[in-house]
Design a protein around this motif. Sequence first.
Motif, short mmCIF file in Angstrom:
data_model
loop_
_atom_site.label_atom_id
_atom_site.label_comp_id
_atom_site.label_asym_id
_atom_site.label_seq_id
_atom_site.Cartn_x
_atom_site.Cartn_y
_atom_site.Cartn_z
N ASP A 52 -21.28 -29.70 60.64
CA ASP A 52 -21.32 -30.79 61.63
C ASP A 52 -20.83 -32.10 61.02
O ASP A 52 -20.11 -32.86 61.68
CB ASP A 52 -22.74 -30.97 62.18
CG ASP A 52 -23.16 -29.85 63.11
OD1 ASP A 52 -22.28 -29.13 63.63
OD2 ASP A 52 -24.38 -29.70 63.32
N ALA A 53 -21.17 -32.37 59.76
CA ALA A 53 -20.71 -33.58 59.09
C ALA A 53 -19.19 -33.57 58.95
O ALA A 53 -18.53 -34.59 59.15
CB ALA A 53 -21.37 -33.72 57.71
N ASP A 56 -17.79 -34.27 62.39
CA ASP A 56 -17.95 -35.70 62.68
C ASP A 56 -16.90 -36.53 61.95
O ASP A 56 -16.35 -37.48 62.51
CB ASP A 56 -19.36 -36.18 62.31
CG ASP A 56 -20.42 -35.68 63.27
OD1 ASP A 56 -20.07 -35.18 64.36
OD2 ASP A 56 -21.61 -35.79 62.91
N TRP A 57 -16.61 -36.17 60.69
CA TRP A 57 -15.57 -36.87 59.94
C TRP A 57 -14.21 -36.66 60.62
O TRP A 57 -13.44 -37.61 60.79
CB TRP A 57 -15.51 -36.38 58.50
CG TRP A 57 -14.26 -36.82 57.81
CD1 TRP A 57 -13.99 -38.06 57.33
CD2 TRP A 57 -13.09 -36.03 57.57
NE1 TRP A 57 -12.72 -38.10 56.80
CE2 TRP A 57 -12.15 -36.86 56.94
CE3 TRP A 57 -12.75 -34.71 57.84
CZ2 TRP A 57 -10.89 -36.41 56.56
CZ3 TRP A 57 -11.50 -34.26 57.45
CH2 TRP A 57 -10.58 -35.11 56.83
N LEU A 61 -16.15 -40.13 63.23
CA LEU A 61 -17.49 -40.65 63.46
C LEU A 61 -18.25 -41.00 62.19
O LEU A 61 -19.27 -41.67 62.26
CB LEU A 61 -18.30 -39.64 64.27
CG LEU A 61 -17.72 -39.29 65.65
CD1 LEU A 61 -18.54 -38.21 66.31
CD2 LEU A 61 -17.66 -40.54 66.52
N GLN A 62 -17.78 -40.54 61.04
CA GLN A 62 -18.46 -40.85 59.78
C GLN A 62 -17.51 -40.66 58.61
O GLN A 62 -16.47 -40.03 58.77
CB GLN A 62 -19.72 -39.99 59.61
CG GLN A 62 -19.48 -38.54 59.29
CD GLN A 62 -20.80 -37.82 59.04
OE1 GLN A 62 -21.83 -38.22 59.52
NE2 GLN A 62 -20.75 -36.76 58.28
#
Length: 83
Positions: A52-53, A56-57, A61-62
């Motif tokens: 998920d990370a 998101d990247w 988003l992060q």
Amino acid sequence: MSRIQPRLMRTEDAAEYCGGLSVSSFMKDVAPHCRKLNPSGRRVAWDRRDLDAWIDWLAGLQPQPSGEAEPQPERVNPLDALL
């Protein structure tokens, strides 16, 4: 009956989870940014939170995940500069 979504996934399932990637694309593009886990001592598993990370990247988003915890900078008290 509800289906429980596992937190750890086999490589094939993790590649599918990340947008239907081939296993070779997953290993080249995603795996370097995620922790490789070995819960049974034989099989590799991928943590859904790491995946998920990465997603998101990819979506902006992060920051880019590294697969390892980033070292935290030393905290400095700004009032120490007055001494």
